[in-house]
Design a protein around this motif. Structure first.
Motif, PDB file in Angstrom:
ATOM      1  N   ASN A 186       0.511  -1.119  -0.089  1.00 59.96           N
ATOM      2  CA  ASN A 186      -0.080  -0.073   0.029  1.00 59.96           C
ATOM      3  C   ASN A 186       0.975   1.076  -0.149  1.00 59.96           C
ATOM      4  OD1 ASN A 186      -2.426  -1.344  -0.025  1.00 59.96           O
ATOM      5  ND2 ASN A 186      -2.498  -1.699   1.917  1.00 59.96           N
ATOM      6  N   ALA A 187       1.797   1.011  -0.699  1.00 57.61           N
ATOM      7  CA  ALA A 187       2.835   2.862  -1.042  1.00 57.61           C
ATOM      8  C   ALA A 187       2.166   3.210  -2.102  1.00 57.61           C
ATOM      9  CB  ALA A 187       4.151   2.121  -1.314  1.00 57.61           C
ATOM     10  N   ARG A 188       1.990   4.792  -1.647  1.00 56.08           N
ATOM     11  CA  ARG A 188       0.420   5.356  -2.732  1.00 56.08           C
ATOM     12  C   ARG A 188       0.785   7.216  -2.016  1.00 56.08           C
ATOM     13  NH1 ARG A 188      -5.079   2.904  -1.239  1.00 56.08           N
ATOM     14  NH2 ARG A 188      -4.959   0.095  -0.733  1.00 56.08           N
ATOM     15  N   GLY A 189       0.562   7.978  -3.077  1.00 55.26           N
ATOM     16  CA  GLY A 189       0.813   9.414  -2.620  1.00 55.26           C
ATOM     17  C   GLY A 189       2.354   9.489  -2.394  1.00 55.26           C
ATOM     18  N   VAL A 190       2.481  10.316  -1.938  1.00 55.97           N
ATOM     19  CA  VAL A 190       3.687  11.131  -1.799  1.00 55.97           C
ATOM     20  C   VAL A 190       4.728   9.582  -1.095  1.00 55.97           C
ATOM     21  CG1 VAL A 190       4.761  12.479  -0.604  1.00 55.97           C
ATOM     22  CG2 VAL A 190       2.849  13.604  -1.333  1.00 55.97           C
ATOM     23  N   VAL A 191       4.727   8.839  -0.604  1.00 62.70           N
ATOM     24  CA  VAL A 191       5.167   8.002  -0.182  1.00 62.70           C
ATOM     25  C   VAL A 191       5.923   7.219  -1.295  1.00 62.70           C
ATOM     26  CG1 VAL A 191       4.979   5.672   1.042  1.00 62.70           C
ATOM     27  CG2 VAL A 191       3.832   7.853   2.028  1.00 62.70           C
TER      28      VAL A 191
END
Length: 132
Positions: free
Chosen positions: A76-81
């Motif tokens: 679940n690495a999403r967006g800015v991460v």
């Protein structure tokens, strides 16, 4: 523990930076050593920021997991991460399967990023610390 004790999941949230580094290292160490689960999962779904100090702590935890015979994964690495992991080149160290994420409650198609093999047959060898 999830999946009948086969996995231990460390769910991270908020901003992970230099201030969180030491606690993150301790939590990863405990997650590796305080159970018999063969898989270590780091869930970044609720993580809003990740800096190089936190990435370093996660990679160190994954090395500990490998040394303990566990399979580490990031999910679940999403967006800015996700962008930070991509821009720093860390994302290239990981592959993805939707099945593991769905099994852990991430839903179909959620990003799962398992650490590659132990270095004998892939790029993970660059993560291994050399003994002197």
């Amino acid at each position: 523990m999830v999946d009948g004790g086969r996995e231990v999941c460390l769910r991270l949230f908020g901003d992970l930076d230099a201030d969180a580094r030491d606690e993150l290292r301790r939590e990863l160490y405990d997650a590796v050593h305080d159970n018999a689960a063969p898989q270590l999962v780091v869930d970044l779904r609720d993580t809003t920021f990740l800096d190089s100090e936190a990435i370093d702590a996660i990679l160190e935890g994954f090395l500990l997991a490998r040394q303990a015979g566990k399979t580490p994964q990031i999910i679940n690495a999403r967006g800015v991460v996700r962008t930070v992991l991509l821009v720093t080149g860390v994302l290239d160290l990981f592959g993805a399967t939707a099945e593991s994420s769905a099994r852990l409650g991430g839903g179909p198609g959620a990003a799962v990023l398992p650490l590659p093999s132990d270095g004998r047959d892939g790029p993970a060898g660059s993560l291994r610390r050399q003994s002197t």
